[in-house]
Design a protein around this motif. Structure first.
Motif, mmCIF file in Angstrom:
data_model
loop_
_atom_site.group_PDB
_atom_site.id
_atom_site.type_symbol
_atom_site.label_atom_id
_atom_site.label_comp_id
_atom_site.label_asym_id
_atom_site.label_seq_id
_atom_site.Cartn_x
_atom_site.Cartn_y
_atom_site.Cartn_z
ATOM 1 N N GLY A 54 0.799 -1.220 0.000
ATOM 2 C CA GLY A 54 0.000 0.000 0.000
ATOM 3 C C GLY A 54 0.831 1.269 0.000
ATOM 4 N N ILE A 55 2.042 1.221 0.596
ATOM 5 C CA ILE A 55 2.882 2.427 0.639
ATOM 6 C C ILE A 55 3.995 2.392 -0.420
ATOM 7 N N GLY A 56 3.973 1.372 -1.287
ATOM 8 C CA GLY A 56 4.897 1.339 -2.407
ATOM 9 C C GLY A 56 6.270 0.761 -2.134
ATOM 10 N N HIS A 57 6.491 0.207 -0.938
ATOM 11 C CA HIS A 57 7.785 -0.383 -0.636
ATOM 12 C C HIS A 57 7.882 -1.829 -1.132
ATOM 13 N N VAL A 58 6.735 -2.417 -1.408
ATOM 14 C CA VAL A 58 6.665 -3.761 -2.001
ATOM 15 C C VAL A 58 5.601 -3.710 -3.085
ATOM 16 N N ARG A 59 5.765 -4.493 -4.133
ATOM 17 C CA ARG A 59 4.722 -4.605 -5.161
ATOM 18 C C ARG A 59 4.436 -6.078 -5.410
ATOM 19 N N GLN A 60 3.192 -6.358 -5.752
ATOM 20 C CA GLN A 60 2.808 -7.732 -6.056
ATOM 21 C C GLN A 60 2.785 -7.901 -7.562
ATOM 22 N N LEU A 61 3.534 -8.891 -8.039
ATOM 23 C CA LEU A 61 3.655 -9.141 -9.464
ATOM 24 C C LEU A 61 2.437 -9.910 -9.975
ATOM 25 N N PRO A 62 2.234 -9.920 -11.310
ATOM 26 C CA PRO A 62 1.092 -10.659 -11.874
ATOM 27 C C PRO A 62 1.091 -12.143 -11.503
ATOM 28 N N ASN A 63 2.294 -12.725 -11.277
ATOM 29 C CA ASN A 63 2.360 -14.138 -10.887
ATOM 30 C C ASN A 63 2.211 -14.327 -9.374
ATOM 31 N N ARG A 64 1.806 -13.240 -8.681
ATOM 32 C CA ARG A 64 1.510 -13.224 -7.246
ATOM 33 C C ARG A 64 2.763 -13.278 -6.373
ATOM 34 N N ARG A 65 3.951 -13.193 -6.969
ATOM 35 C CA ARG A 65 5.175 -13.068 -6.188
ATOM 36 C C ARG A 65 5.298 -11.630 -5.674
ATOM 37 N N TYR A 66 6.012 -11.473 -4.600
ATOM 38 C CA TYR A 66 6.226 -10.147 -4.025
ATOM 39 C C TYR A 66 7.629 -9.660 -4.351
ATOM 40 N N ALA A 67 7.735 -8.396 -4.777
ATOM 41 C CA ALA A 67 9.013 -7.810 -5.152
ATOM 42 C C ALA A 67 9.213 -6.481 -4.439
ATOM 43 N N LEU A 68 10.466 -6.073 -4.292
ATOM 44 C CA LEU A 68 10.750 -4.769 -3.701
ATOM 45 C C LEU A 68 10.135 -3.677 -4.560
ATOM 46 N N GLY A 69 9.566 -2.662 -3.905
ATOM 47 C CA GLY A 69 8.819 -1.642 -4.622
ATOM 48 C C GLY A 69 9.637 -0.438 -5.043
ATOM 49 N N PRO A 70 9.072 0.390 -5.921
ATOM 50 C CA PRO A 70 9.794 1.536 -6.486
ATOM 51 C C PRO A 70 10.158 2.619 -5.471
ATOM 52 N N ARG A 71 9.403 2.724 -4.371
ATOM 53 C CA ARG A 71 9.724 3.767 -3.393
ATOM 54 C C ARG A 71 11.044 3.495 -2.684
ATOM 55 N N LEU A 72 11.531 2.264 -2.756
ATOM 56 C CA LEU A 72 12.813 1.942 -2.134
ATOM 57 C C LEU A 72 13.995 2.448 -2.956
#
Length: 253
Positions: A54-72
């Motif tokens: 929600g705050i952009g530090h993590v993003r959920q990919l289309p394959n439902r994996r979690y990745a580090l977000g752009p705000r980092l």
């Protein structure tokens, strides 16, 4: 120390722990992979991830994996500059002592990024720009960092990035790389023998106890960087990495 028991601080610590786990996994992983690496209950992990998304530090990919977000990205850029500033006096001392270019690099996904550099005073020198990225398998700092990781993670990172050959001397197979990693672990330092650039030799050593994998290196033309230089370089790098390790410990405390 009492404040650490409060729920607010504990939640922050747990959230950052998850970010660290994602980073150590190469920047993305599944919910189940996170659950295997932490004693936190699955609902707690999921709740923290939702907040981080929600705050952009993590993003959920289309394959439902979690990745580090752009705000980092912005935080990382500022942190890298601060790290470079902390290491600058040590790099300058290395150059003054050895007369060749000194560098600091950190693990960045499946590659390394140079975060500090002080050039040699010689007109013919190795000059690496801060911010430049390099492969792990054929750079001195990259191989030094690999030696601090477990074999499974090494394999995952290298296969993910590939093993392009910058020169005819570059390591091009995983078995050959793993054999060299074992040698680096035994001797405590890595050598780039014209693997990134013909005519350039580099000695590198990991910084022990660093919060993120990092290494220092000293590099120059093979005409000046020979066997006698190697003995001095390894001794100087031991002292330099120890100094940075102590400084980072003081910062984290």
């Amino acid at each position: 120390m009492t404040a650490k028991t409060s729920s607010g601080v504990q939640s922050v610590e747990r959230a950052f722990d998850l970010l660290e786990l994602i980073a150590r996994a190469g920047g993305e992983c599944t919910l189940s992979e996170l659950a295997e690496q932490t004693p936190l209950p699955l609902p707690t992990i999921h709740r923290l991830l939702r907040t981080l998304v929600g705050i952009g530090h993590v993003r959920q990919l289309p394959n439902r994996r979690y990745a580090l977000g752009p705000r980092l990205i912005r935080l990382g850029e500022v942190a890298n500059r601060q790290l470079g500033a902390l290491a600058a006096p040590v790099l300058r001392s290395l150059v003054q002592e050895l007369g060749e270019s000194a560098n600091l690099a950190v693990l960045d996904g499946d590659m390394v990024t140079y975060t500090g550099q002080v050039p040699s005073p010689h007109s013919m020198r190795m000059n690496t720009e801060v911010g430049r990225r390099a492969n792990l398998h054929n750079s001195g700092v990259g191989k030094a960092i690999l030696a601090t990781l477990d074999d499974e993670r090494i394999t995952r990172l290298v296969l993910q990035a590939g093993m392009p050959a910058a020169t005819e001397h570059s390591i091009s197979t995983l078995p050959a790389l793993m054999a060299e990693v074992e040698q680096i672990r035994a001797q405590g330092y890595a050598v780039d023998e014209e693997e990134q650039e013909i005519g350039v030799r580099c000695f590198a050593m990991p910084v022990s106890g660093a919060p993120t994998p990092m290494a220092l290196s000293i590099s120059g033309p093979i005409s000046r960087v020979g066997e006698d230089f190697a003995v001095k370089a390894v001794d100087a790098l031991k002292r330099a990495t120890g100094t940075i390790s102590e400084a980072l410990t003081g910062v984290s405390a």
